[in-house]
Design a protein around this motif. Structure first.
Motif, short mmCIF file in Angstrom:
data_model
loop_
_atom_site.label_atom_id
_atom_site.label_comp_id
_atom_site.label_asym_id
_atom_site.label_seq_id
_atom_site.Cartn_x
_atom_site.Cartn_y
_atom_site.Cartn_z
N ARG A 123 31.05 46.31 44.40
CA ARG A 123 29.87 45.62 44.95
C ARG A 123 29.10 44.89 43.86
O ARG A 123 28.56 43.81 44.09
CB ARG A 123 28.95 46.62 45.65
CG ARG A 123 29.45 47.03 46.99
CD ARG A 123 28.37 47.84 47.72
NE ARG A 123 28.92 48.47 48.88
CZ ARG A 123 29.19 49.76 49.00
NH1 ARG A 123 28.93 50.59 48.00
NH2 ARG A 123 29.71 50.25 50.10
N THR A 124 29.05 45.48 42.68
CA THR A 124 28.31 44.88 41.56
C THR A 124 28.98 43.60 41.08
O THR A 124 28.30 42.61 40.81
CB THR A 124 28.19 45.89 40.40
OG1 THR A 124 27.52 47.05 40.87
CG2 THR A 124 27.43 45.28 39.22
N ALA A 184 30.50 37.73 41.25
CA ALA A 184 31.08 36.99 40.13
C ALA A 184 32.56 36.67 40.34
O ALA A 184 33.14 35.91 39.57
CB ALA A 184 30.92 37.79 38.83
N LEU A 185 33.16 37.23 41.37
CA LEU A 185 34.59 37.03 41.61
C LEU A 185 34.83 35.73 42.37
O LEU A 185 33.99 35.27 43.14
CB LEU A 185 35.15 38.20 42.41
CG LEU A 185 35.08 39.58 41.76
CD1 LEU A 185 35.53 40.65 42.75
CD2 LEU A 185 35.90 39.63 40.48
N GLU A 222 37.40 38.66 48.40
CA GLU A 222 37.98 39.10 49.68
C GLU A 222 38.78 40.39 49.49
O GLU A 222 38.68 41.31 50.32
CB GLU A 222 38.87 38.02 50.27
CG GLU A 222 39.40 38.37 51.64
CD GLU A 222 40.20 37.24 52.25
OE1 GLU A 222 41.18 37.54 52.94
OE2 GLU A 222 39.85 36.06 52.03
N GLU A 223 39.56 40.48 48.40
CA GLU A 223 40.29 41.72 48.10
C GLU A 223 39.33 42.90 47.95
O GLU A 223 39.57 43.99 48.46
CB GLU A 223 41.08 41.59 46.78
CG GLU A 223 42.35 40.80 46.85
CD GLU A 223 43.01 40.77 45.48
OE1 GLU A 223 43.72 41.74 45.13
OE2 GLU A 223 42.80 39.77 44.75
N ALA A 224 38.25 42.66 47.22
CA ALA A 224 37.26 43.72 46.98
C ALA A 224 36.65 44.20 48.29
O ALA A 224 36.58 45.40 48.55
CB ALA A 224 36.17 43.22 46.03
N TRP A 225 36.20 43.27 49.12
CA TRP A 225 35.55 43.64 50.37
C TRP A 225 36.53 44.23 51.37
O TRP A 225 36.14 45.08 52.17
CB TRP A 225 34.74 42.48 50.93
CG TRP A 225 33.51 42.29 50.10
CD1 TRP A 225 33.29 41.35 49.13
CD2 TRP A 225 32.35 43.11 50.12
NE1 TRP A 225 32.06 41.53 48.56
CE2 TRP A 225 31.46 42.60 49.15
CE3 TRP A 225 31.96 44.22 50.86
CZ2 TRP A 225 30.21 43.17 48.90
CZ3 TRP A 225 30.71 44.79 50.62
CH2 TRP A 225 29.85 44.26 49.64
N TRP A 227 38.95 46.26 50.57
CA TRP A 227 39.01 47.69 50.21
C TRP A 227 37.71 48.40 50.62
O TRP A 227 37.75 49.50 51.17
CB TRP A 227 39.26 47.88 48.71
CG TRP A 227 39.33 49.33 48.36
CD1 TRP A 227 40.40 50.15 48.50
CD2 TRP A 227 38.26 50.15 47.88
NE1 TRP A 227 40.06 51.44 48.12
CE2 TRP A 227 38.75 51.46 47.73
CE3 TRP A 227 36.94 49.91 47.56
CZ2 TRP A 227 37.96 52.51 47.27
CZ3 TRP A 227 36.15 50.95 47.10
CH2 TRP A 227 36.67 52.24 46.96
N LEU A 228 36.58 47.76 50.36
CA LEU A 228 35.30 48.40 50.70
C LEU A 228 35.19 48.69 52.19
O LEU A 228 34.70 49.75 52.58
CB LEU A 228 34.13 47.52 50.25
CG LEU A 228 33.88 47.50 48.74
CD1 LEU A 228 33.01 46.32 48.35
CD2 LEU A 228 33.25 48.81 48.29
N TYR A 229 35.65 47.76 53.03
CA TYR A 229 35.54 47.94 54.48
C TYR A 229 36.68 48.75 55.08
O TYR A 229 36.47 49.51 56.02
CB TYR A 229 35.45 46.60 55.19
CG TYR A 229 34.12 45.92 55.03
CD1 TYR A 229 32.93 46.57 55.38
CD2 TYR A 229 34.03 44.64 54.53
CE1 TYR A 229 31.71 45.95 55.23
CE2 TYR A 229 32.81 44.01 54.39
CZ TYR A 229 31.65 44.67 54.74
OH TYR A 229 30.44 44.05 54.58
N ASN A 230 37.90 48.58 54.58
CA ASN A 230 39.05 49.20 55.23
C ASN A 230 39.83 50.19 54.35
O ASN A 230 40.34 51.16 54.85
CB ASN A 230 40.02 48.12 55.74
CG ASN A 230 39.36 47.22 56.76
OD1 ASN A 230 38.71 47.70 57.68
ND2 ASN A 230 39.50 45.91 56.60
#
Length: 121
Positions: A42-43, A47-48, A54-57, A59-62
């Motif tokens: 999230r932090t 900056a990505l 999209e990859e980060a979110w 993982w965060l959501y699913n």
């Protein structure tokens, strides 16, 4: 004492350099371990680039729930995002801590400060 050893690694995909350890964290619960990765993602997500964000979110959501389930079954986990030509990988492994091997304090991993926000159009 049982816990989880967490690490953050970066790897340049084009330079041929070996992966570099950016941060490590000793977690005493599955929720503390996956939260370390979640807070970092999230932090750095602003900056990505769009694909890495999209990859980060994703993982965060699913993916986070599957990571937590695996950790509760004492299975190691890996979370990765690729930013341009750099792969950022978090690993979480179940471990047994030796009582004398305690580290003080919990901070954001150093890799959280390695990324600068991307300008928006």
């Amino acid at each position: 004492m049982r816990g989880y050893w967490c690490e953050c690694w970066t790897e340049g995909l084009t330079e041929g350099r070996p992966p570099a350890l950016r941060a490590s964290f000793d977690a005493y619960s599955a929720s503390q371990a996956d939260r370390w990765v979640a807070v970092t993602l999230r932090t750095i997500s602003p900056a990505l680039d769009p694909d890495a964000s999209e990859e980060a979110w994703e993982w965060l959501y699913n993916g986070r729930i599957e990571t937590r389930r695996a950790l509760l079954r004492a299975k190691p986990c890996t979370v990765s995002v690729t930013q341009a030509s750099t792969r950022i990988t978090w690993t979480i492994r179940p471990v047994r801590f030796v009582p004398l091997a305690h580290r003080q304090g919990a901070e954001l991993p150093a890799c959280a400060y390695d990324f600068k926000p991307q300008p928006t159009d």
